[in-house]
Design an enzyme around this catalytic site. Structure first.
Site, PDB file in Angstrom:
ATOM      1  N   THR A  84       1.204  -0.304 -10.815  1.00 11.29           N
ATOM      2  CA  THR A  84       1.506   0.462  -9.936  1.00 11.29           C
ATOM      3  C   THR A  84       3.107   0.706  -9.999  1.00 11.29           C
ATOM      4  OG1 THR A  84       1.361  -1.050  -8.144  1.00 11.29           O
ATOM      5  CG2 THR A  84      -0.373   0.876  -8.606  1.00 11.29           C
TER       6      THR A  84
ATOM      7  N   PHE B 130      -0.201   5.955  -1.303  1.00 12.56           N
ATOM      8  CA  PHE B 130      -0.430   4.408  -1.150  1.00 12.56           C
ATOM      9  C   PHE B 130      -1.807   4.426  -0.423  1.00 12.56           C
ATOM     10  CE2 PHE B 130       4.077   4.103  -1.460  1.00 12.56           C
ATOM     11  CZ  PHE B 130       4.296   3.125  -2.276  1.00 12.56           C
TER      12      PHE B 130
ATOM     13  N   CYS C 227      -2.472   0.697   1.116  1.00  8.70           N
ATOM     14  CA  CYS C 227      -1.987  -0.540   0.256  1.00  8.70           C
ATOM     15  C   CYS C 227      -1.206  -1.478   1.185  1.00  8.70           C
ATOM     16  CB  CYS C 227      -0.905   0.291  -0.679  1.00  8.70           C
ATOM     17  SG  CYS C 227       0.185  -0.879  -1.681  1.00  8.70           S
TER      18      CYS C 227
HETATM   19  C1  HEM Z   1      -4.290  -0.701  -2.392  1.00  6.89           C
HETATM   20  C2  HEM Z   1      -0.974   2.210  -4.399  1.00  6.89           C
HETATM   21  C3  HEM Z   1       1.931  -1.498  -5.023  1.00  6.89           C
HETATM   22  C4  HEM Z   1      -1.280  -4.372  -3.444  1.00  6.89           C
HETATM   23  C5  HEM Z   1      -3.711   0.387  -2.703  1.00  6.89           C
HETATM   24  C6  HEM Z   1      -4.148   1.823  -2.785  1.00  6.89           C
HETATM   25  C7  HEM Z   1      -3.473   2.520  -3.218  1.00  6.89           C
HETATM   26  C8  HEM Z   1      -2.391   1.622  -3.719  1.00  6.89           C
HETATM   27  C9  HEM Z   1      -3.472   3.912  -3.327  1.00  6.89           C
HETATM   28  C10 HEM Z   1      -5.435   2.146  -1.855  1.00  6.89           C
HETATM   29  C11 HEM Z   1      -6.434   1.779  -2.889  1.00  6.89           C
HETATM   30  C12 HEM Z   1      -7.924   2.489  -2.257  1.00  6.89           C
HETATM   31  O1  HEM Z   1      -8.047   3.150  -1.500  1.00  6.89           O
HETATM   32  O2  HEM Z   1      -8.953   2.225  -3.215  1.00  6.89           O
HETATM   33  C13 HEM Z   1       0.159   1.471  -4.774  1.00  6.89           C
HETATM   34  C14 HEM Z   1       1.250   1.898  -5.084  1.00  6.89           C
HETATM   35  C15 HEM Z   1       2.004   0.859  -5.465  1.00  6.89           C
HETATM   36  C16 HEM Z   1       1.389  -0.131  -4.918  1.00  6.89           C
HETATM   37  C17 HEM Z   1       1.328   3.552  -5.681  1.00  6.89           C
HETATM   38  C18 HEM Z   1       3.664   0.975  -6.123  1.00  6.89           C
HETATM   39  C19 HEM Z   1       4.217   1.998  -6.248  1.00  6.89           C
HETATM   40  C20 HEM Z   1       1.103  -2.750  -4.669  1.00  6.89           C
HETATM   41  C21 HEM Z   1       1.946  -3.937  -4.659  1.00  6.89           C
HETATM   42  C22 HEM Z   1       0.893  -4.968  -4.052  1.00  6.89           C
HETATM   43  C23 HEM Z   1      -0.182  -3.951  -4.029  1.00  6.89           C
HETATM   44  C24 HEM Z   1       3.410  -4.305  -5.083  1.00  6.89           C
HETATM   45  C25 HEM Z   1       1.117  -6.402  -3.838  1.00  6.89           C
HETATM   46  C26 HEM Z   1       1.938  -7.086  -3.975  1.00  6.89           C
HETATM   47  C27 HEM Z   1      -2.506  -3.728  -2.918  1.00  6.89           C
HETATM   48  C28 HEM Z   1      -3.654  -4.278  -2.362  1.00  6.89           C
HETATM   49  C29 HEM Z   1      -4.596  -3.288  -2.034  1.00  6.89           C
HETATM   50  C30 HEM Z   1      -3.760  -2.043  -2.523  1.00  6.89           C
HETATM   51  C31 HEM Z   1      -4.058  -5.886  -2.101  1.00  6.89           C
HETATM   52  C32 HEM Z   1      -5.646  -3.211  -1.339  1.00  6.89           C
HETATM   53  C33 HEM Z   1      -5.712  -3.272   0.245  1.00  6.89           C
HETATM   54  C34 HEM Z   1      -6.947  -3.458   1.095  1.00  6.89           C
HETATM   55  O3  HEM Z   1      -7.985  -2.657   0.596  1.00  6.89           O
HETATM   56  O4  HEM Z   1      -6.945  -4.062   1.824  1.00  6.89           O
HETATM   57  N1  HEM Z   1      -2.532   0.413  -3.447  1.00  6.89           N
HETATM   58  N2  HEM Z   1       0.194   0.144  -4.461  1.00  6.89           N
HETATM   59  N3  HEM Z   1       0.006  -2.583  -4.236  1.00  6.89           N
HETATM   60  N4  HEM Z   1      -2.644  -2.342  -2.768  1.00  6.89           N
HETATM   61 FE1  HEM Z   1      -1.225  -1.192  -3.645  1.00  6.89          FE
END
Ligand code: HEM
Length: 459
Positions: free
Chosen positions: A268, A396, A403
């Protein structure tokens, strides 16, 4: 009286699967939305899916009491590696709650500030590489931002240096993970029988997973035998105990979560940075304002942690990029009860899976106007950003499954972009290039190359 949800004509047995592009499924979902409107229904053999793409509908399903996250499509395949780690856990799985409570504080803005030096360390490696290769070198932006994001998350999460900037080819782990994610997406959009018959692809899928698991397991064992005081994410997972349940995380779940951070943390953020560089190249006035801001806040000195919150125009540019080109372009929810959408117009039975086309809903002219598809960071600047309607900007995700890495990505992206613009003028290799995308688990620009020309600061 409810109205039936529109659905394109389907083939017997194959449903709509042949209408979905194998390389960039997102494009097909968007084209179908142009044809069938803000809501339509597909039979994708392994799953029935309702696809929505307007602001109103995205807003309606953004409700944790009525809709929970659905682990479907590519995520089901990805779960073969990431198990019940945070990203791919099914709603209600106990390990999700334990890991969520343990790790949320570690990802707070305050804690992420402690990772600042490590993030700058990696960004410096990329900037130095660009300096040394010189202005004639063609920078593969996706490739280098992927190296950056991978090295950053590995260093911050588990104090491990993948050293991608010192290698000709990316680290074998990085290659294995890239291939694993690509194949996960492809498997999700093939009839299951084809996945069984494609033995070579399945063997490669398993081998990539093995490569990924081996490195992470080795790191966990090494840390156990060589404990450190550093409060990185690995130590928090190894030593943390959940206040609510009194439980810690098993080695297996720690592996799932480390892999999750590596996957979620690199794809991402590298997409966000590459898309932003592209949009800035295409919008010279925005690029000029970014440079002006960087010169004012950083000058010629090293970036400091207190600079991040002052880089307000960069924040606006990143937000506008995430609106037009969210790297996680789709997410899915499941109806917890029978429901209706659009003021009672459409009936949604309990258990229905709804795919949200974030990328399209975030360009709804109803919210963003007729110029919704234009890159205008001003709409995301300062007060303007605070005034946008609730749930209209969701790169996010939403609610309890939003996220966890947002502050991490935000800080990392500000550092990298500010350091790049401080040092270089960026010129597209092919000035006539217009955006194309490639899709793995997330989407990224395809074929975007540029030159990093050291700045003549007297100009
Ligand atoms: C969940 C976007 C960066 C870790 C998500 C979700 C989105 C997202 C849309 C929700 C997904 C869903 O509903 O199925 C992004 C974007 C990022 C980014 C656009 C950067 C621009 C990161 C980074 C990390 C991360 C840097 C970790 C170091 C996670 C985790 C989840 C998540 C672990 C799951 C959370 C949960 O369900 O408890 N992200 N993310 N993300 N993201 Fe990110």
């Amino acid at each position: 009286m409810t109205t039936p949800i529109p659905s394109p004509p389907a083939l017997p047995l194959l449903g709509h699967i042949t209408q979905i592009d194998k390389e960039v499924p997102l494009r097909s979902f968007e084209l179908l939305a142009d044809q069938y409107g803000e809501i339509y229904q597909l039979n994708l053999i392994t799953r029935q899916s309702i696809i929505i793409s307007s602001y109103d509908l995205m807003n309606e399903v953004s409700n944790d009491k009525r809709f929970s996250k659905a682990v479907v499509g590519g995520l089901v395949e990805t779960r073969k590696g990431l198990g019940d780690g945070l990203f791919t856990a099914y709603p209600g799985e106990e390990n999700w709650g334990v890991a969520h409570r343990l790790l949320m504080p570690a990802f707070s803005t305050a804690k992420v500030r402690d990772m600042f030096d490590d993030m700058v360390d990696i960004a410096e490696q990329m900037v130095q590489k660009w300096e040394r290769f010189g202005p004639l070198h063609v920078v593969d932006a996706v490739e280098d931002f992927t190296r950056l994001a991978f090295d950053t998350i590995a260093l911050c999460a588990m104090s491990y240096r993948l050293n991608n900037f010192y290698m000709e080819q990316s680290h074998p782990f990085v290659q294995a993970m890239g291939d694993f994610l690509l194949e996960s997406g492809l498997r999700a959009n093939r009839p299951p029988i084809m996945n069984t018959l494609m033995r070579g692809s399945s063997a490669k899928f398993e081998a990539d997973l093995k490569t990924m698991n081996e490195l992470v397991d080795e790191l966990i064992q090494y840390r156990k035998s060589h404990p450190t005081e550093k409060q990185d994410l690995l130590n928090i997972m190894l030593n943390g105990v959940d206040n609510k349940t009194g439980k810690g995380l098993s080695d297996e779940n720690i592996r799932f979560n480390l892999l999750t951070f590596l996957v979620a943390g690199h794809e991402t953020t590298s997409g966000l940075l590459t898309f932003t560089l592209y949009y800035l190249c295409k919008n010279p006035e925005a690029m000029r304002r970014v440079r002006e801001e960087v010169d004012e806040i950083l000058g010629e000195g090293p970036i400091r942690v207190e600079d991040i919150s002052k880089l307000k125009y960069i924040s606006a540019c990143l937000r506008e990029t995430l609106r037009l080109s969210p790297p996680a372009a789709m997410r899915a929810v499941e109806a917890l009860e029978d429901a209706t959408l659009s003021g009672g117009k459409y009936f949604i039975p309990k258990g229905s899976r709804i795919g949200i086309l974030t990328a399209k809903a975030q360009c709804d002219p109803k919210v963003w106007g007729e110029d919704a598809r234009e890159y205008k960071p001003e709409r995301m600047y300062g007060e303007n950003f605070e005034k946008i309607p609730q749930n209209s900007w969701q790169p996010f995700g939403y609610g309890m499954r939003a996220c966890i890495g947002r502050p991490f990505a935000w800080q990392e992206a500000h550092i990298a972009l500010a350091m790049v613009i401080q040092k270089f003028d960026i010129a597209m290799d092919d000035p006539s290039y217009t955006l194309e995308i490639k899709q793995q688990l997330t989407v990224k620009p395809k074929g975007f190359y540029c030159h990093a020309i050291p700045r003549n600061r007297s100009s």
